[in-house]
Design an enzyme around this catalytic site. Structure first.
Site, PDB file in Angstrom:
ATOM      1  N   THR A  67     -57.322 -41.727  51.500  1.00 23.60           N
ATOM      2  CA  THR A  67     -56.153 -42.009  52.334  1.00 23.60           C
ATOM      3  C   THR A  67     -56.256 -41.351  53.697  1.00 23.60           C
ATOM      4  O   THR A  67     -55.725 -41.851  54.689  1.00 23.60           O
ATOM      5  CB  THR A  67     -54.869 -41.539  51.620  1.00 23.60           C
ATOM      6  OG1 THR A  67     -54.727 -42.296  50.427  1.00 23.60           O
ATOM      7  CG2 THR A  67     -53.636 -41.732  52.473  1.00 23.60           C
ATOM      8  N   TYR A 125     -51.029 -49.298  51.688  1.00 18.07           N
ATOM      9  CA  TYR A 125     -52.016 -49.282  52.768  1.00 18.07           C
ATOM     10  C   TYR A 125     -53.383 -49.428  52.129  1.00 18.07           C
ATOM     11  O   TYR A 125     -53.512 -49.414  50.900  1.00 18.07           O
ATOM     12  CB  TYR A 125     -51.951 -47.953  53.548  1.00 18.07           C
ATOM     13  CG  TYR A 125     -52.131 -46.762  52.647  1.00 18.07           C
ATOM     14  CD1 TYR A 125     -51.033 -46.144  52.047  1.00 18.07           C
ATOM     15  CD2 TYR A 125     -53.403 -46.280  52.334  1.00 18.07           C
ATOM     16  CE1 TYR A 125     -51.196 -45.082  51.171  1.00 18.07           C
ATOM     17  CE2 TYR A 125     -53.573 -45.215  51.462  1.00 18.07           C
ATOM     18  CZ  TYR A 125     -52.467 -44.626  50.888  1.00 18.07           C
ATOM     19  OH  TYR A 125     -52.624 -43.580  50.009  1.00 18.07           O
ATOM     20  N   THR A 136     -57.479 -38.326  47.446  1.00 13.17           N
ATOM     21  CA  THR A 136     -56.844 -37.228  46.688  1.00 13.17           C
ATOM     22  C   THR A 136     -56.854 -37.463  45.182  1.00 13.17           C
ATOM     23  O   THR A 136     -56.650 -36.521  44.418  1.00 13.17           O
ATOM     24  CB  THR A 136     -55.389 -37.037  47.150  1.00 13.17           C
ATOM     25  OG1 THR A 136     -54.688 -38.266  47.024  1.00 13.17           O
ATOM     26  CG2 THR A 136     -55.334 -36.542  48.573  1.00 13.17           C
ATOM     27  N   ASP A 137     -57.101 -38.703  44.742  1.00 14.26           N
ATOM     28  CA  ASP A 137     -56.980 -38.982  43.307  1.00 14.26           C
ATOM     29  C   ASP A 137     -57.952 -38.171  42.449  1.00 14.26           C
ATOM     30  O   ASP A 137     -57.601 -37.711  41.361  1.00 14.26           O
ATOM     31  CB  ASP A 137     -57.181 -40.486  43.035  1.00 14.26           C
ATOM     32  CG  ASP A 137     -55.997 -41.312  43.504  1.00 14.26           C
ATOM     33  OD1 ASP A 137     -55.005 -40.719  43.969  1.00 14.26           O
ATOM     34  OD2 ASP A 137     -56.058 -42.547  43.407  1.00 14.26           O
ATOM     35  N   LYS A 166     -53.941 -32.373  41.568  1.00 12.08           N
ATOM     36  CA  LYS A 166     -52.909 -33.255  42.126  1.00 12.08           C
ATOM     37  C   LYS A 166     -51.799 -33.363  41.087  1.00 12.08           C
ATOM     38  O   LYS A 166     -52.028 -33.834  39.973  1.00 12.08           O
ATOM     39  CB  LYS A 166     -53.508 -34.632  42.427  1.00 12.08           C
ATOM     40  CG  LYS A 166     -52.555 -35.593  43.123  1.00 12.08           C
ATOM     41  CD  LYS A 166     -53.270 -36.897  43.492  1.00 12.08           C
ATOM     42  CE  LYS A 166     -52.372 -37.813  44.301  1.00 12.08           C
ATOM     43  NZ  LYS A 166     -53.094 -39.029  44.745  1.00 12.08           N
ATOM     44  N   GLU A 182     -53.770 -24.009  16.617  1.00 11.66           N
ATOM     45  CA  GLU A 182     -53.572 -25.448  16.360  1.00 11.66           C
ATOM     46  C   GLU A 182     -54.690 -26.049  15.505  1.00 11.66           C
ATOM     47  O   GLU A 182     -54.441 -26.840  14.626  1.00 11.66           O
ATOM     48  CB  GLU A 182     -53.442 -26.259  17.660  1.00 11.66           C
ATOM     49  CG  GLU A 182     -52.200 -25.974  18.467  1.00 11.66           C
ATOM     50  CD  GLU A 182     -50.944 -26.562  17.851  1.00 11.66           C
ATOM     51  OE1 GLU A 182     -51.050 -27.279  16.844  1.00 11.66           O
ATOM     52  OE2 GLU A 182     -49.855 -26.286  18.372  1.00 11.66           O
TER      53      GLU A 182
HETATM   54  N1  GLN Z   1     -53.904 -40.117  48.755  1.00  8.01           N
HETATM   55  C1  GLN Z   1     -55.100 -40.616  48.473  1.00  8.01           C
HETATM   56  O1  GLN Z   1     -56.100 -40.209  49.040  1.00  8.01           O
HETATM   57  C2  GLN Z   1     -55.190 -41.672  47.395  1.00  8.01           C
HETATM   58  C3  GLN Z   1     -55.988 -42.865  47.872  1.00  8.01           C
HETATM   59  C4  GLN Z   1     -57.055 -43.328  46.912  1.00  8.01           C
HETATM   60  N2  GLN Z   1     -56.522 -43.771  45.674  1.00  8.01           N
HETATM   61  C5  GLN Z   1     -58.115 -42.258  46.761  1.00  8.01           C
HETATM   62  O2  GLN Z   1     -58.027 -41.365  45.960  1.00  8.01           O
HETATM   63  O3  GLN Z   1     -59.066 -42.315  47.509  1.00  8.01           O
END
Ligand code: GLN
Length: 331
Positions: A14, A28, A94-95, A167, A288
């Site tokens: 992103t 986007y 970020t994923d 995340k 557990e």
């Molecule tokens: N906020 C993001 O970067 C998510 C965008 C995309 N799904 C990725 O991880 O590249």
């Protein structure tokens, strides 16, 4: 004083995303804007360091494969060996940013700052966070204070260790949290530190990206009350050398799944109990489930996706569950 020389390795996400309108904060296309344009968009980077960009990939991070990890790791390692490079920033979706940061934290043999950064909103959106996140990442990569602290992640003004950070929410800009807290803050291009990582990392590990050409296949199966052995068996048949059980609570395993996991362990597949608990699972050995008796491993505080990374690296070194458990406690 001489400015630090920082290389920005771009992989997509992103932070390189673009939307149709300024109101599009969540709708986007990721991985659109080339690294030189990202750098040109933040002229103030020049005040922090001599920066240059290098486009490694242009992808959304959910499509990061083990091969992408190896390629990126080798690229970072080669740069870190160069005398004219003082720090490295990696822009990333970020994923799966937390997986890449942890992987690099395990396999890089350098004390130079390596900082992974992303953004939650594309640069075309109102209140886009990428500019400041990138500025902060370069600030961290340019400071000697960041040296020897392992691979770091800067998001939302905070400095996190790549080992802990995860995340925890999509959409919001305060998405990245560490269960044990951030290491520090960045304010107006200056870093402020409050703690240091306690776990083995980079030059202190037994793994070396230069000797790593392939990762071991490891898969993750999710735990829930009505779970069946289907996914576990299918992953094992597909060649997984370890199964990460994203277990309920303390990595607990539903009664219908336990015998299948015992059987798979008998066939040589490693069983690693992790926790699906959000924001800080902590799996205790022999709580557990009788891990000693079953020869299973617990992921300690690593979430399932980070446990997959460590197992994929660790299994290139050992096939012994006790050795694996030692690594899960040390890294
Ligand atoms: N906020 C993001 O970067 C998510 C965008 C995309 N799904 C990725 O991880 O590249």
């Amino acid at each position: 004083e001489d400015k630090a020389r920082v290389v920005i390795l771009a992989t997509g996400g992103t932070i390189a995303g673009a939307g149709a309108s300024v109101a599009n904060s969540a709708t986007y296309q990721a991985a659109k804007v080339p690294v030189d344009k990202l750098i040109a968009g933040v002229p103030e980077l020049k005040n922090l360091a001599d920066v240059r960009g290098d486009q490694v990939f242009q992808i959304a991070s959910e499509s990061f494969t083990n091969e992408h990890l190896i390629t990126l790791g080798k690229r970072v390692a080669a740069l870190a060996r160069q005398a004219d490079v003082d720090g490295i920033v990696i822009t990333h979706g970020t994923d799966t940013l937390e997986e890449t940061a942890y992987f690099l934290n395990l396999v890089l043999k350098t004390d130079k700052p390596v900082v992974v950064v992303g953004s939650m909103r594309p640069g075309t959106a109102m209140s886009a966070d990428g500019m400041l996140n990138l500025y902060n990442a370069v600030a961290v990569a340019a400071t000697k204070d960041a040296a020897g602290k392992g691979v770091l992640v800067t998001m939302n003004d905070e400095i996190h260790t790549g080992r802990d950070v995860s995340k925890t929410v999509n959409i919001k800009t305060e998405a990245f949290k560490s269960p044990w807290g951030p290491l520090g803050m960045i304010v107006e291009g200056k870093t402020y530190w409050f703690r240091a990582p306690a776990k083995r990392h980079t030059t202190g590990t037994e793994f070396d990206i230069d000797k790593l050409d392939k990762l071991a296949p490891v898969d993750i199966a999710y735990g829930y009350g009505n779970a069946t052995p289907t996914a576990y068996k299918a992953f094992a048949e597909g060649g997984a050398r370890a199964l990460i059980h994203a277990g309920t609570g303390n990595g607990s395993v539903s009664g219908a799944v336990v015998p299948a996991l015992q059987e798979l362990r008998g066939k040589g597949v490693q069983i690693i109990r992790s926790s699906r608990v959000v924001g800080g699972g902590f799996v205790l050995r022999n709580a557990e489930q009788p891990d000693d008796k079953y020869d299973w491993v617990v992921a300690h505080d690593l979430n399932p996706q980070k446990a997959r990374i460590l197992a994929s690296v660790a299994l290139t070194k050992t096939s012994d569950a006790k050795e694996l458990q030692r690594m899960f406690m040390e890294y």
